[in-house]
Motif scaffolding. Structure first.
Motif, mmCIF file in Angstrom:
data_model
loop_
_atom_site.group_PDB
_atom_site.id
_atom_site.type_symbol
_atom_site.label_atom_id
_atom_site.label_comp_id
_atom_site.label_asym_id
_atom_site.label_seq_id
_atom_site.Cartn_x
_atom_site.Cartn_y
_atom_site.Cartn_z
ATOM 1 N N GLU A 195 -3.032 -3.156 -3.754
ATOM 2 C CA GLU A 195 -2.413 -3.035 -2.439
ATOM 3 C C GLU A 195 -2.951 -1.864 -1.620
ATOM 4 O O GLU A 195 -2.648 -1.757 -0.425
ATOM 5 C CB GLU A 195 -0.897 -2.923 -2.592
ATOM 6 C CG GLU A 195 -0.282 -4.234 -3.063
ATOM 7 C CD GLU A 195 1.221 -4.176 -3.225
ATOM 8 O OE1 GLU A 195 1.830 -5.247 -3.320
ATOM 9 O OE2 GLU A 195 1.781 -3.063 -3.254
ATOM 10 N N ARG A 196 -3.746 -1.013 -2.231
ATOM 11 C CA ARG A 196 -4.354 0.065 -1.453
ATOM 12 C C ARG A 196 -5.247 -0.486 -0.343
ATOM 13 O O ARG A 196 -5.433 0.150 0.688
ATOM 14 C CB ARG A 196 -5.162 0.983 -2.367
ATOM 15 C CG ARG A 196 -4.297 1.847 -3.271
ATOM 16 C CD ARG A 196 -5.133 2.717 -4.170
ATOM 17 N NE ARG A 196 -4.305 3.488 -5.090
ATOM 18 C CZ ARG A 196 -4.788 4.205 -6.086
ATOM 19 N NH1 ARG A 196 -6.097 4.261 -6.304
ATOM 20 N NH2 ARG A 196 -3.965 4.881 -6.885
ATOM 21 N N GLN A 197 -5.790 -1.672 -0.561
ATOM 22 C CA GLN A 197 -6.651 -2.278 0.455
ATOM 23 C C GLN A 197 -5.872 -2.638 1.706
ATOM 24 O O GLN A 197 -6.462 -2.841 2.773
ATOM 25 C CB GLN A 197 -7.315 -3.535 -0.107
ATOM 26 C CG GLN A 197 -6.337 -4.665 -0.422
ATOM 27 C CD GLN A 197 -6.992 -5.813 -1.143
ATOM 28 O OE1 GLN A 197 -7.847 -6.468 -0.580
ATOM 29 N NE2 GLN A 197 -6.609 -6.040 -2.385
ATOM 30 N N TYR A 198 -4.555 -2.730 1.593
ATOM 31 C CA TYR A 198 -3.737 -3.137 2.722
ATOM 32 C C TYR A 198 -3.156 -1.952 3.489
ATOM 33 O O TYR A 198 -2.397 -2.151 4.432
ATOM 34 C CB TYR A 198 -2.594 -4.023 2.252
ATOM 35 C CG TYR A 198 -3.068 -5.379 1.749
ATOM 36 C CD1 TYR A 198 -3.791 -6.228 2.575
ATOM 37 C CD2 TYR A 198 -2.801 -5.777 0.447
ATOM 38 C CE1 TYR A 198 -4.230 -7.462 2.120
ATOM 39 C CE2 TYR A 198 -3.231 -7.013 -0.015
ATOM 40 C CZ TYR A 198 -3.944 -7.856 0.813
ATOM 41 O OH TYR A 198 -4.378 -9.078 0.365
ATOM 42 N N GLN A 199 -3.484 -0.719 3.083
ATOM 43 C CA GLN A 199 -3.028 0.423 3.837
ATOM 44 C C GLN A 199 -3.649 0.416 5.229
ATOM 45 O O GLN A 199 -4.752 -0.082 5.433
ATOM 46 C CB GLN A 199 -3.387 1.734 3.111
ATOM 47 C CG GLN A 199 -2.572 1.972 1.857
ATOM 48 C CD GLN A 199 -3.002 3.212 1.117
ATOM 49 O OE1 GLN A 199 -4.205 3.432 0.938
ATOM 50 N NE2 GLN A 199 -2.047 4.022 0.701
ATOM 51 N N HIS B 136 -7.431 0.096 6.352
ATOM 52 C CA HIS B 136 -8.274 -0.361 5.252
ATOM 53 C C HIS B 136 -8.051 -1.830 4.969
ATOM 54 O O HIS B 136 -8.293 -2.309 3.867
ATOM 55 C CB HIS B 136 -7.987 0.450 3.995
ATOM 56 C CG HIS B 136 -8.309 1.900 4.134
ATOM 57 N ND1 HIS B 136 -7.442 2.776 4.715
ATOM 58 C CD2 HIS B 136 -9.416 2.599 3.766
ATOM 59 C CE1 HIS B 136 -7.988 4.000 4.710
ATOM 60 N NE2 HIS B 136 -9.177 3.899 4.130
ATOM 61 N N ARG C 169 6.629 -1.457 -6.246
ATOM 62 C CA ARG C 169 6.319 -0.363 -5.315
ATOM 63 C C ARG C 169 7.272 0.823 -5.467
ATOM 64 O O ARG C 169 7.212 1.767 -4.675
ATOM 65 C CB ARG C 169 6.344 -0.882 -3.875
ATOM 66 C CG ARG C 169 5.256 -1.915 -3.593
ATOM 67 C CD ARG C 169 5.349 -2.505 -2.199
ATOM 68 N NE ARG C 169 4.435 -3.647 -2.070
ATOM 69 C CZ ARG C 169 4.486 -4.549 -1.096
ATOM 70 N NH1 ARG C 169 5.422 -4.456 -0.159
ATOM 71 N NH2 ARG C 169 3.633 -5.554 -1.072
ATOM 72 N N GLY D 258 0.799 -1.208 0.000
ATOM 73 C CA GLY D 258 0.000 0.000 0.000
ATOM 74 C C GLY D 258 0.836 1.264 0.000
ATOM 75 O O GLY D 258 0.300 2.367 -0.148
ATOM 76 N N GLU D 259 2.157 1.126 0.165
ATOM 77 C CA GLU D 259 3.051 2.283 0.123
ATOM 78 C C GLU D 259 3.990 2.166 -1.072
ATOM 79 O O GLU D 259 4.195 1.077 -1.615
ATOM 80 C CB GLU D 259 3.869 2.381 1.420
ATOM 81 C CG GLU D 259 3.026 2.601 2.658
ATOM 82 C CD GLU D 259 3.880 2.801 3.912
ATOM 83 O OE1 GLU D 259 5.098 3.073 3.758
ATOM 84 O OE2 GLU D 259 3.338 2.680 5.021
#
Length: 357
Positions: A345-349, A352, A320, A282-283
């Motif tokens: 991977e935004r779901q893993y920020q 979230h 990434r 997510g990063e």
């Protein structure tokens, strides 16, 4: 647009309800069967963790999935273009043919028109689609320990030399050079973003790449040298482990990978790869930030080269890393995959983890 769909949970509910509102707007790829369907498909519904949703047929085909024979997701494109309809039907009816431009012309179609039509609808030509199917069938036969001649016939190649040449392109080796078993073993993994080759020893994963990655033959050649020629077909437990972890990753269950990795590179290159593994899902980082992380702030170009030399996709997350201006930069698996992985991977920020949007 690639990412204008609702989140995974909403799409899975639409799949269970066979919601007609999504017909033609979204498609589901099922990893357990290797097929993709309309959301209105009458077949028994798969588990959520086995589903990946795409907005177009082209994305499903690029990811290595075959069209469902119950809901016929290719039907609208075929109905809109008689040439597409005829060629897709012929591909299903005659799997024994090694398709060429001659066959297309014999069917009365203009080659350039067919090429443009398939590219527009599916992102690949008809001949590329046919070749991918043949090679995969041949690989599966070889991995079962059958003879090269059996794999050649299964893949519908006219001669052993033609099969060897085609096989050598994605795997970097003639099939006769590979046998079942070995110190290192190569096997095929189906993922929501496309077919991959995994190479593992009894204890570690040594390679994980998308099959069309241009550097794959060179990477496999280096591994063959490392193994003193003892690279065969099949799998060890690290391949099983990474396949299960990829399923969990894509389904939004877990961003972490615990499969033990074997790094083949210089001390500097390994430092870069370890730093990549420390970037949370997510990063993202820039090359300069990565260089500072390893204590070599002036080695930006060397860091970029090490990033590009990574041969364990996703687990060593070189996707990434972005350019200095935040733009997507080169990625061996294709920029569309890099964009898709960043979006997944935004779901893993933080905060979230349970919102796979």
């Amino acid at each position: 647009m690639m990412f204008d769909l609702p989140n995974h949970d909403a799409l899975y509910k639409a799949l269970l309800a066979r919601d007609p509102a999504y017909d033609g707007r979204a498609y589901v790829c099922v990893s357990s069967t290797g097929v993709f369907c309309r959301l209105t498909c009458p077949a028994r519904k798969p588990k959520s963790e086995n589903c990946t949703f795409f907005a177009s047929i082209g994305e499903c085909i690029e990811a290595g999935y075959r069209a469902c024979k119950r809901c016929h997701p290719l039907a609208p494109a075929a109905e809109a273009d008689p040439a597409i309809a005829a060629l897709l039907a012929a591909l299903d009816e005659r799997p024994d043919i090694r398709w060429s431009e001659r066959h297309i012309a014999q069917m009365g179609f203009d080659l350039s028109t067919v090429r443009r039509s398939f590219k527009r609808q599916f992102g690949m030509t008809f001949l590329e689609m046919a070749r991918q199917r043949r090679l995969r069938e041949g690989f599966e036969v070889l991995s079962q320990g059958d003879k090269v001649i059996d794999a050649q016939h299964s893949a519908s190649f006219d001669s052993p030399s033609a099969f060897r040449a085609a096989f050598a392109r994605p795997l970097g080796s003639a099939p006769a050079d590979l046998r079942k078993g070995g110190f290192l073993r190569a096997d095929w993994i189906t993922s929501p973003l496309g077919d991959m080759i995994a190479v593992s020893s009894a204890s570690h994963l040594h390679l994980l790449e998308f099959v069309e990655h241009k550097a794959l033959p060179r990477e496999l050649s280096r591994l063959r040298e490392f193994a003193k020629g003892d690279l065969g077909l099949g799998r060890y437990s690290p391949t099983d482990q990474v396949e299960a972890e990829l399923t969990a990753f894509y389904s939004g269950q877990n961003p972490s990978f615990e499969t033990p990795l074997a790094f083949h590179g210089s001390a500097f290159t390994k430092d870069v790869w370890h730093a990549l593994c420390d970037i949370p899902a997510g990063e993202t980082r820039t090359y300069s930030e990565l260089a500072r992380t390893i204590g070599r702030p002036s080695a930006i170009r060397a860091v970029a080269r090490a990033n590009g030399a990574n041969q364990i996709a996703l687990l060593v997350p070189c996707h990434r890393v972005l350019g200095a201006d935040g733009a997507l930069t080169g990625y061996g698996g294709g920029l569309w995959r890099k964009q898709k992985l960043i979006e997944i991977e935004r779901q893993y920020q933080k905060g979230h983890a349970h919102d796979p949007s």
